[in-house]
Design a protein around this motif. Structure first.
Motif, PDB file in Angstrom:
ATOM      1  N   ASN A  76       0.813  -1.219   0.000  1.00  0.00           N
ATOM      2  CA  ASN A  76       0.000   0.000   0.000  1.00  0.00           C
ATOM      3  C   ASN A  76       0.846   1.269   0.000  1.00  0.00           C
ATOM      4  OD1 ASN A  76      -2.268  -1.520  -0.109  1.00  0.00           O
ATOM      5  ND2 ASN A  76      -2.558  -1.554   2.129  1.00  0.00           N
ATOM      6  N   PRO A  80       0.790   3.998  -7.045  1.00  0.00           N
ATOM      7  CA  PRO A  80      -0.205   3.135  -7.697  1.00  0.00           C
ATOM      8  C   PRO A  80       0.243   2.539  -9.031  1.00  0.00           C
ATOM      9  CG  PRO A  80      -1.032   5.398  -7.390  1.00  0.00           C
ATOM     10  CD  PRO A  80       0.327   5.343  -6.770  1.00  0.00           C
ATOM     11  N   ARG A  83       3.768  -2.076 -10.564  1.00  0.00           N
ATOM     12  CA  ARG A  83       3.154  -3.403 -10.724  1.00  0.00           C
ATOM     13  C   ARG A  83       3.749  -4.367  -9.701  1.00  0.00           C
ATOM     14  NH1 ARG A  83       4.424  -4.473 -16.925  1.00  0.00           N
ATOM     15  NH2 ARG A  83       3.066  -6.289 -16.685  1.00  0.00           N
ATOM     16  N   THR A 198      -5.973 -10.819   2.887  1.00  0.00           N
ATOM     17  CA  THR A 198      -6.486  -9.537   2.381  1.00  0.00           C
ATOM     18  C   THR A 198      -7.439  -8.979   3.444  1.00  0.00           C
ATOM     19  OG1 THR A 198      -8.457 -10.499   1.362  1.00  0.00           O
ATOM     20  CG2 THR A 198      -6.462 -10.431   0.002  1.00  0.00           C
ATOM     21  N   ASP A 304      -3.447  -8.312  -8.856  1.00  0.00           N
ATOM     22  CA  ASP A 304      -4.423  -7.233  -9.028  1.00  0.00           C
ATOM     23  C   ASP A 304      -4.358  -6.409  -7.737  1.00  0.00           C
ATOM     24  OD1 ASP A 304      -6.708  -5.703  -8.880  1.00  0.00           O
ATOM     25  OD2 ASP A 304      -7.980  -7.202  -9.859  1.00  0.00           O
ATOM     26  N   ARG A 305      -3.731  -5.262  -7.794  1.00  0.00           N
ATOM     27  CA  ARG A 305      -3.484  -4.514  -6.553  1.00  0.00           C
ATOM     28  C   ARG A 305      -4.781  -4.095  -5.856  1.00  0.00           C
ATOM     29  NH1 ARG A 305       1.221  -0.178  -6.557  1.00  0.00           N
ATOM     30  NH2 ARG A 305       0.281   0.041  -4.485  1.00  0.00           N
ATOM     31  N   LYS A 306      -5.839  -3.874  -6.623  1.00  0.00           N
ATOM     32  CA  LYS A 306      -7.114  -3.485  -5.983  1.00  0.00           C
ATOM     33  C   LYS A 306      -7.689  -4.653  -5.189  1.00  0.00           C
ATOM     34  CE  LYS A 306      -9.075   0.220  -8.756  1.00  0.00           C
ATOM     35  NZ  LYS A 306      -8.411   0.029 -10.081  1.00  0.00           N
ATOM     36  N   ARG A 307      -7.603  -5.839  -5.768  1.00  0.00           N
ATOM     37  CA  ARG A 307      -8.161  -7.042  -5.147  1.00  0.00           C
ATOM     38  C   ARG A 307      -7.292  -7.507  -3.965  1.00  0.00           C
ATOM     39  NH1 ARG A 307      -8.641 -12.219  -9.087  1.00  0.00           N
ATOM     40  NH2 ARG A 307      -6.434 -12.190  -8.542  1.00  0.00           N
ATOM     41  N   GLY A 308      -6.001  -7.225  -4.085  1.00  0.00           N
ATOM     42  CA  GLY A 308      -5.083  -7.551  -2.983  1.00  0.00           C
ATOM     43  C   GLY A 308      -4.426  -8.914  -3.087  1.00  0.00           C
TER      44      GLY A 308
END
Ligand code: NDP
Ligand code: OXD
Length: 309
Positions: A76, A80, A83, A198, A304-308
């Motif tokens: 985090n 952003p 990758r 997550t 997938d950084r949003k999904r974790g």
């Protein structure tokens, strides 16, 4: 364009040589050993390091995790656009499949009971079950969950699996999403956690979920220590709601001296050794990914950084 390695020295040497042989245009520099210009660092391979470490490299583009999981890295805190790629390699996969087979068979055949009777100097007979009588539920149907199911299938256990989006796996009853969690737990005599850690999965091995499992069931956690609520496990074991637990991961690691897990008669601990990143196979996966990067192809294990995960 520098590829920087941060981690175990022994692995760094093996990876340096593999990368030099396969991707000579991108030499691997080892943090603490080679001279590094922070401005030049585009790619880092690391198991873990504090956010300040990564903050030194303003041009970082890709962080390669040395492990299959990424929660040990300060994701985090990364800009952003960076990758994140996790390690998907056969050494980890095979190691985990072996561990899950060991743990399931040990719990299925009541090994914890027989060990404690032996230690107490007692010859205690107890009837055993066949695999067909122990239902195993695997949480997480990714690389590791599927490999675990593959080794369990020929043993004859009734198998089920639970994941976010659902899967079709031969010989496995698959459940998908939170709405099916209760039904999945209700038919898991042995529950195996192989989820990534997550915000959604933290604390999933808790009192409320133990209460949904069949009385006298057992738990195996080889995901992350943060999946398990320690006090809830002890309470469930002491109340006889759960029969035994095998834990490869704890929170924190190492587990501090005197922690109740060490001496609990129904808890079996291993120090995060279920699966290890193997220097040679993993080094070749890193090289595969560097080749893919240079060819403009998709990377293996991109998170997938949003999904974790
Ligand atoms: P993958 O990313 O391949 O698989 C993750 C699985 O978990 C997927 O099936 C995914 O569902 C499922 N999942 C994720 N979030 C949820 C959710 N909220 N609800 C339900 N299912 C969910 O990971 P791997 O199999 O490679 O690794 C799993 C974890 O194992 C690692 O993240 C790491 O923490 C741990 N590990 C432990 C080791 C040890 O030595 N103890 C060694 C290596 C890894 P979907 O398929 O729908 O995406
Ligand atoms: C991993 C681990 O994530 O060893 O690879 O835990």
């Amino acid at each position: 364009m520098t590829l920087l390695y941060h981690g175990l020295e022994e692995r760094g040497l093996v990876w340096r040589d593999i990368v030099a042989a396969r991707v000579p245009q991108m030499p691997l520099l080892r943090w603490g050993h080679d001279e590094v210009d922070p401005q030049e660092v585009r790619y880092i391979a690391a198991w873990n390091a504090p956010a300040e470490f990564f903050g030194q490299f303003p041009n970082l583009e890709i962080l390669f995790s040395v492990g299959a999981g990424i929660d040990q890295l300060p994701i985090n805190a990364l800009p952003p656009h960076v990758r994140v790629v996790r390690m998907v390699e056969q050494g980890i996969i095979t190691g985990m499949a072996e561990y899950v087979a060991l743990a399931c068979l040990a719990l299925h055949r009541d090994l914890p009971f027989f060990i404690s009777e032996q230690r107490a100097g007692r010859w205690s007979y107890r009837h055993t079950r066949l695999a067909s009588q122990s239902r195993i539920g695997v949480m997480g149907l990714g690389e590791l969950g599927r490999a675990a199911l593959d080794v369990l299938r020929p043993l004859g256990f009734p198998l089920s699996g639970w994941s976010r989006s659902g899967r079709e796996i031969e010989g496995v009853t698959c459940f998908a999403g939170t709405s099916t969690l209760d039904a999945f737990l209700a038919q898991s005599d042995i529950l195996v956690c192989l989820l990534p850690l997550t915000d959604e999965t933290r604390g999933i091995l808790c009192r409320a979920n133990f209460a949904k499992m069949p009385a006298g069931s057992a738990v195996i956690n080889a995901g992350r220590g943060g999946h398990l609520v320690a006090d809830d496990l002890i309470e469930a074991l002491d109340a006889g709601r759960l029969r035994a637990a095998m834990l490869d991961v704890t929170n924190p690691e190492p587990l501090p001296e005197g922690h109740p897990f060490y001496r609990h008669p129904a808890i079996f601990l291993t120090p995060h050794v279920a699966a290890e990143t193997r220097h040679d196979t993993a080094g070749n996966v890193l090289a595969d990914n560097l080749e893919r990067l240079l060819a403009g192809e998709a990377l293996l294990g991109e998170v997938d950084r949003k999904r974790g995960y």
